[in-house]
Motif scaffolding. Structure first.
Motif, mmCIF file in Angstrom:
data_model
loop_
_atom_site.group_PDB
_atom_site.id
_atom_site.type_symbol
_atom_site.label_atom_id
_atom_site.label_comp_id
_atom_site.label_asym_id
_atom_site.label_seq_id
_atom_site.Cartn_x
_atom_site.Cartn_y
_atom_site.Cartn_z
ATOM 1 N N ALA A 77 0.835 -1.210 0.000
ATOM 2 C CA ALA A 77 0.000 0.000 0.000
ATOM 3 C C ALA A 77 0.868 1.257 0.000
ATOM 4 C CB ALA A 77 -0.936 -0.004 1.208
ATOM 5 N N VAL A 78 1.911 1.272 0.817
ATOM 6 C CA VAL A 78 2.813 2.428 0.863
ATOM 7 C C VAL A 78 3.495 2.611 -0.493
ATOM 8 C CG1 VAL A 78 4.971 3.288 1.875
ATOM 9 C CG2 VAL A 78 3.179 2.377 3.342
ATOM 10 N N CYS A 79 3.970 1.530 -1.082
ATOM 11 C CA CYS A 79 4.604 1.611 -2.400
ATOM 12 C C CYS A 79 3.616 2.134 -3.446
ATOM 13 C CB CYS A 79 5.144 0.247 -2.836
ATOM 14 S SG CYS A 79 6.576 -0.275 -1.877
ATOM 15 N N GLY A 80 2.380 1.675 -3.376
ATOM 16 C CA GLY A 80 1.356 2.145 -4.308
ATOM 17 C C GLY A 80 1.100 3.636 -4.168
ATOM 18 N N VAL A 81 1.031 4.124 -2.941
ATOM 19 C CA VAL A 81 0.817 5.553 -2.703
ATOM 20 C C VAL A 81 1.996 6.371 -3.238
ATOM 21 C CG1 VAL A 81 0.665 7.322 -0.891
ATOM 22 C CG2 VAL A 81 -0.730 5.249 -0.748
ATOM 23 N N VAL A 82 3.215 5.906 -3.002
ATOM 24 C CA VAL A 82 4.401 6.618 -3.494
ATOM 25 C C VAL A 82 4.392 6.688 -5.018
ATOM 26 C CG1 VAL A 82 6.926 6.494 -3.685
ATOM 27 C CG2 VAL A 82 5.820 6.145 -1.474
ATOM 28 N N VAL A 83 4.117 5.573 -5.675
ATOM 29 C CA VAL A 83 4.078 5.552 -7.149
ATOM 30 C C VAL A 83 2.975 6.467 -7.656
ATOM 31 C CG1 VAL A 83 3.556 4.084 -9.155
ATOM 32 C CG2 VAL A 83 5.141 3.288 -7.390
ATOM 33 N N TYR A 84 1.806 6.408 -7.035
ATOM 34 C CA TYR A 84 0.674 7.258 -7.440
ATOM 35 C C TYR A 84 1.036 8.735 -7.330
ATOM 36 C CZ TYR A 84 -3.957 9.393 -7.368
ATOM 37 O OH TYR A 84 -5.039 10.196 -7.620
ATOM 38 N N ARG A 85 1.644 9.122 -6.218
ATOM 39 C CA ARG A 85 2.012 10.532 -6.011
ATOM 40 C C ARG A 85 3.078 10.982 -7.004
ATOM 41 N NH1 ARG A 85 1.955 11.756 0.469
ATOM 42 N NH2 ARG A 85 -0.292 11.541 0.701
ATOM 43 N N ARG A 86 4.050 10.125 -7.269
ATOM 44 C CA ARG A 86 5.097 10.494 -8.225
ATOM 45 C C ARG A 86 4.525 10.660 -9.623
ATOM 46 N NH1 ARG A 86 10.775 7.446 -6.907
ATOM 47 N NH2 ARG A 86 11.118 8.490 -4.912
ATOM 48 N N ARG A 87 3.637 9.782 -10.013
ATOM 49 C CA ARG A 87 3.029 9.895 -11.348
ATOM 50 C C ARG A 87 2.173 11.148 -11.445
ATOM 51 N NH1 ARG A 87 1.547 3.679 -12.996
ATOM 52 N NH2 ARG A 87 3.704 3.078 -13.332
ATOM 53 N N ASN A 88 1.426 11.445 -10.414
ATOM 54 C CA ASN A 88 0.617 12.675 -10.423
ATOM 55 C C ASN A 88 1.504 13.916 -10.485
ATOM 56 O OD1 ASN A 88 -1.874 11.520 -10.493
ATOM 57 N ND2 ASN A 88 -2.323 11.817 -8.329
ATOM 58 N N ALA A 89 2.594 13.919 -9.723
ATOM 59 C CA ALA A 89 3.510 15.066 -9.742
ATOM 60 C C ALA A 89 4.139 15.220 -11.122
ATOM 61 C CB ALA A 89 4.589 14.894 -8.676
ATOM 62 N N ALA A 90 4.510 14.102 -11.747
ATOM 63 C CA ALA A 90 5.119 14.163 -13.073
ATOM 64 C C ALA A 90 4.120 14.649 -14.113
ATOM 65 C CB ALA A 90 5.663 12.795 -13.469
ATOM 66 N N SER A 91 2.884 14.176 -14.044
ATOM 67 C CA SER A 91 1.883 14.616 -15.020
ATOM 68 C C SER A 91 1.511 16.075 -14.797
ATOM 69 C CB SER A 91 0.642 13.718 -14.992
ATOM 70 O OG SER A 91 -0.006 13.810 -13.744
ATOM 71 N N SER A 92 1.487 16.535 -13.540
ATOM 72 C CA SER A 92 1.219 17.948 -13.246
ATOM 73 C C SER A 92 2.337 18.834 -13.791
ATOM 74 C CB SER A 92 1.100 18.185 -11.746
ATOM 75 O OG SER A 92 -0.014 17.498 -11.235
ATOM 76 N N ALA A 93 3.583 18.387 -13.617
ATOM 77 C CA ALA A 93 4.727 19.153 -14.127
ATOM 78 C C ALA A 93 4.691 19.214 -15.651
ATOM 79 C CB ALA A 93 6.033 18.537 -13.651
ATOM 80 N N ALA A 94 4.327 18.100 -16.281
ATOM 81 C CA ALA A 94 4.241 18.084 -17.749
ATOM 82 C C ALA A 94 3.124 19.008 -18.239
ATOM 83 C CB ALA A 94 4.005 16.653 -18.237
ATOM 84 N N ALA A 95 1.989 19.023 -17.531
ATOM 85 C CA ALA A 95 0.885 19.889 -17.910
ATOM 86 C C ALA A 95 1.274 21.358 -17.746
ATOM 87 C CB ALA A 95 -0.346 19.570 -17.062
ATOM 88 N N GLU A 96 2.014 21.689 -16.689
ATOM 89 C CA GLU A 96 2.472 23.063 -16.489
ATOM 90 C C GLU A 96 3.442 23.489 -17.583
ATOM 91 O OE1 GLU A 96 4.058 23.644 -12.587
ATOM 92 O OE2 GLU A 96 2.232 22.881 -11.626
ATOM 93 N N THR A 97 4.322 22.553 -18.000
ATOM 94 C CA THR A 97 5.279 22.864 -19.073
ATOM 95 C C THR A 97 4.552 23.135 -20.361
ATOM 96 O OG1 THR A 97 6.906 21.442 -18.003
ATOM 97 C CG2 THR A 97 7.290 21.992 -20.307
ATOM 98 N N VAL A 98 3.542 22.337 -20.672
ATOM 99 C CA VAL A 98 2.754 22.539 -21.903
ATOM 100 C C VAL A 98 2.014 23.871 -21.830
ATOM 101 C CG1 VAL A 98 0.792 21.677 -23.225
ATOM 102 C CG2 VAL A 98 2.548 20.086 -22.424
ATOM 103 N N ALA A 99 1.460 24.199 -20.658
ATOM 104 C CA ALA A 99 0.731 25.455 -20.489
ATOM 105 C C ALA A 99 1.680 26.647 -20.631
ATOM 106 C CB ALA A 99 0.044 25.490 -19.136
ATOM 107 N N ASP A 100 2.918 26.525 -20.104
ATOM 108 C CA ASP A 100 3.884 27.613 -20.203
ATOM 109 C C ASP A 100 4.348 27.833 -21.644
ATOM 110 O OD1 ASP A 100 3.758 28.009 -17.502
ATOM 111 O OD2 ASP A 100 5.601 26.893 -17.041
ATOM 112 N N GLU A 101 4.394 26.762 -22.420
ATOM 113 C CA GLU A 101 4.832 26.873 -23.819
ATOM 114 C C GLU A 101 3.754 27.481 -24.705
ATOM 115 O OE1 GLU A 101 6.082 22.969 -24.929
ATOM 116 O OE2 GLU A 101 7.883 23.037 -23.695
ATOM 117 N N SER A 102 2.515 27.465 -24.263
ATOM 118 C CA SER A 102 1.407 27.993 -25.087
ATOM 119 C C SER A 102 1.360 29.478 -25.111
ATOM 120 C CB SER A 102 0.070 27.486 -24.561
ATOM 121 O OG SER A 102 0.047 26.086 -24.619
#
Length: 160
Positions: free
Chosen positions: A135-160
């Motif tokens: 469960a702890v490993c799942g939460v860590v992976v989930y949070r990292r993926r969300n942080a990475a997708s949020s960072a990617a979305a911010e980069t795309v928004a900044d490039e627009s």
């Protein structure tokens, strides 16, 4: 033969092949990796942090990277793309790989023995411990993926 020595030896061979192979892929890819479909991955924060450390400290970064999780692959690949001379890379690989193998052999066998005893003596507690760890490993992976997708979305928004 002692099980720790046998395990450490096997892990040492594995880490030499894995890290050395990662270095070789980086060496062969060279500058082309920065212009390929891997360019986005190489420009990630982890890879940039690894590249800065290698540029500043050199081979000791390779050796110390084996004491980290996730950072060592980036360091070995980037050391290859940066064409670190083998006379500097190989000693770092041998020393860092030996440290990695010894740590994982001793700690790994210790953890397996404790978990084995736990399952043998208190099966319900053993199952609960493994479930909690997953469960702890799942939460860590989930949070990292969300942080990475949020960072990617911010980069795309900044490039627009």
């Amino acid at each position: 033969m002692d099980k720790i020595a046998l395990t450490a030896g096997a892990l040492y061979v594995i880490v030499l092949l894995r890290a050395g192979g990662t270095f070789a892929v980086g060496w062969l890819a060279g500058a082309g990796a920065r212009r390929s479909r891997f360019a986005e991955r190489i420009s990630s924060a982890r890879f940039q942090r690894a590249e800065r450390a290698i540029q500043r400290w050199g081979a000791p970064v390779v050796a110390v990277s084996f004491l980290t999780v996730g950072f060592q692959t980036a360091v070995n690949f980037l050391a290859g793309t940066m064409r670190m001379p083998l006379t500097r890379y190989l000693p770092a690989l041998f020393i860092g790989g030996a440290a990695w193998a010894l740590i994982y052999a001793t700690a790994g066998i210790g953890v397996l023995e404790v978990v084995g005893r736990l399952f043998a003596e208190r099966t319900a507690l053993g199952v609960s411990a493994v479930a909690a760890l997953l469960a702890v490993c799942g939460v860590v992976v989930y949070r990292r993926r969300n942080a990475a997708s949020s960072a990617a979305a911010e980069t795309v928004a900044d490039e627009s």
